[in-house]
Design a protein around this motif. Sequence first.
Motif, short mmCIF file in Angstrom:
data_model
loop_
_atom_site.label_atom_id
_atom_site.label_comp_id
_atom_site.label_asym_id
_atom_site.label_seq_id
_atom_site.Cartn_x
_atom_site.Cartn_y
_atom_site.Cartn_z
N GLY A 1 0.65 -1.21 -0.04
CA GLY A 1 -0.05 0.18 -0.11
C GLY A 1 0.80 1.52 -0.01
O GLY A 1 0.35 2.55 0.39
N VAL A 2 2.25 1.37 -0.46
CA VAL A 2 2.86 2.47 -0.31
C VAL A 2 4.14 2.01 -1.17
O VAL A 2 4.38 0.69 -1.57
N SER A 3 4.75 3.04 -1.88
CA SER A 3 5.76 2.81 -2.78
C SER A 3 7.08 2.48 -2.03
O SER A 3 7.27 2.77 -1.03
N PRO A 4 7.96 1.77 -2.81
CA PRO A 4 9.27 1.67 -2.25
C PRO A 4 10.09 2.72 -1.74
O PRO A 4 10.80 2.84 -0.80
N TYR A 5 9.85 4.01 -2.70
CA TYR A 5 10.38 5.01 -2.51
C TYR A 5 10.05 5.76 -1.13
O TYR A 5 10.81 6.17 -0.27
N ASN A 6 8.71 5.73 -0.92
CA ASN A 6 8.05 6.33 0.31
C ASN A 6 8.51 5.49 1.39
O ASN A 6 8.67 5.96 2.57
N ASN A 7 8.55 4.06 1.46
CA ASN A 7 8.98 3.10 2.48
C ASN A 7 10.27 3.30 3.10
O ASN A 7 10.77 3.44 4.40
N MET A 8 11.27 3.55 2.04
CA MET A 8 12.82 3.73 2.29
C MET A 8 12.76 5.06 3.12
O MET A 8 13.64 5.39 3.51
N GLU A 9 11.96 6.30 2.56
CA GLU A 9 12.00 7.30 2.83
C GLU A 9 11.77 7.51 4.60
O GLU A 9 12.38 8.06 5.50
N TYR A 10 10.74 6.55 4.91
CA TYR A 10 10.29 6.45 6.13
C TYR A 10 11.41 5.66 6.99
O TYR A 10 11.87 6.05 8.17
#
Length: 330
Positions: free
Chosen positions: A160-169
Amino acid sequence: MAYDGKLLYRAKVQFDADKQRRLEQFLQRQEAIYRRQPRLRIIEKELAHTMGRIISGALRAGTNPTPAIRVLRDENLSLQEERRDLLIEMGLATDVLEEKPACPLCGDTGYRDASVCRCLRAYYTRVQKEELSTMLDLGNQSFDTFSLDWYDQKIDTNYGVSPYNNMEYIYDVCANFAHNFHRKGGNLLLTGAPGLGKTFLSAAMAREVNEGGHSVVYDTAVHIFEQFESQKFNRDQDAGDVEDAVHRILHCDLLILDDLGTEMVTTFVQSAFYQIINTRLVTGKSTIVSSNLSPDQIARRYSPQIASRLQGEYQILPFFGKDIRLLKKG
């Protein structure tokens, strides 16, 4: 702070070498001053000779040498004044002939109040960084060099989230963990397939925490469990080294246990893993566990007690997306 005996010994060797180097440099400067003004050498010898004579005489008589020292100070006042005037004429500080310790806290002994002084601890930190660098690329793997550009911004429907946003977190969590380690500590479980940044961020955290003056152990699960096995069954000829290694694994400020799941799982490994997790939780020490296994796979592979502690006491950070190593090669 739990110190590794071998690393502390290496730090002390470097510490003593620098101390000796400073002494030699001081003696060279002192000799250069004496050559410029020979009278200063004579004054120093007279002061030292008189000091030794008065103190030894007071000690032989069984009296307190302090009054004798006061007499010495008064008797040699003219010599001290002459020395001071000569140094001022030469444009030098009046205390230039006095050897001063680099660390006023411990007097360059490396220890203060039966504890490692901060000066020797700085040497230990550098030696520990050298040790960590044999397994991690601390030179290039840091929070400053981490890039999100390799991560897809398309939402992964499974998460439910992009790899980019997940890694940002995940980056923010890891950076906060390292930057606030001295106040908060904590425990992290990094899970996901290879090539997604787990080792990179582990190295960045190890580097930051080490530079903060904390003890850090980074090692693979395979080697860590081998150390416990050697301790248990006395399979290592150097039992002292094994004992030190196990003690440091259990009591260092931050343990980074990498590649969990690559070892052969036995009853002993499960017991050792539980000992590590439980001991460090009880004593308030921080741990980062990194694994290619998912939390569910870890729960099935190890005991329910281990799974319970990991899920209850660790912040779980799932890594997903495309293999960054392969993308960089392409």
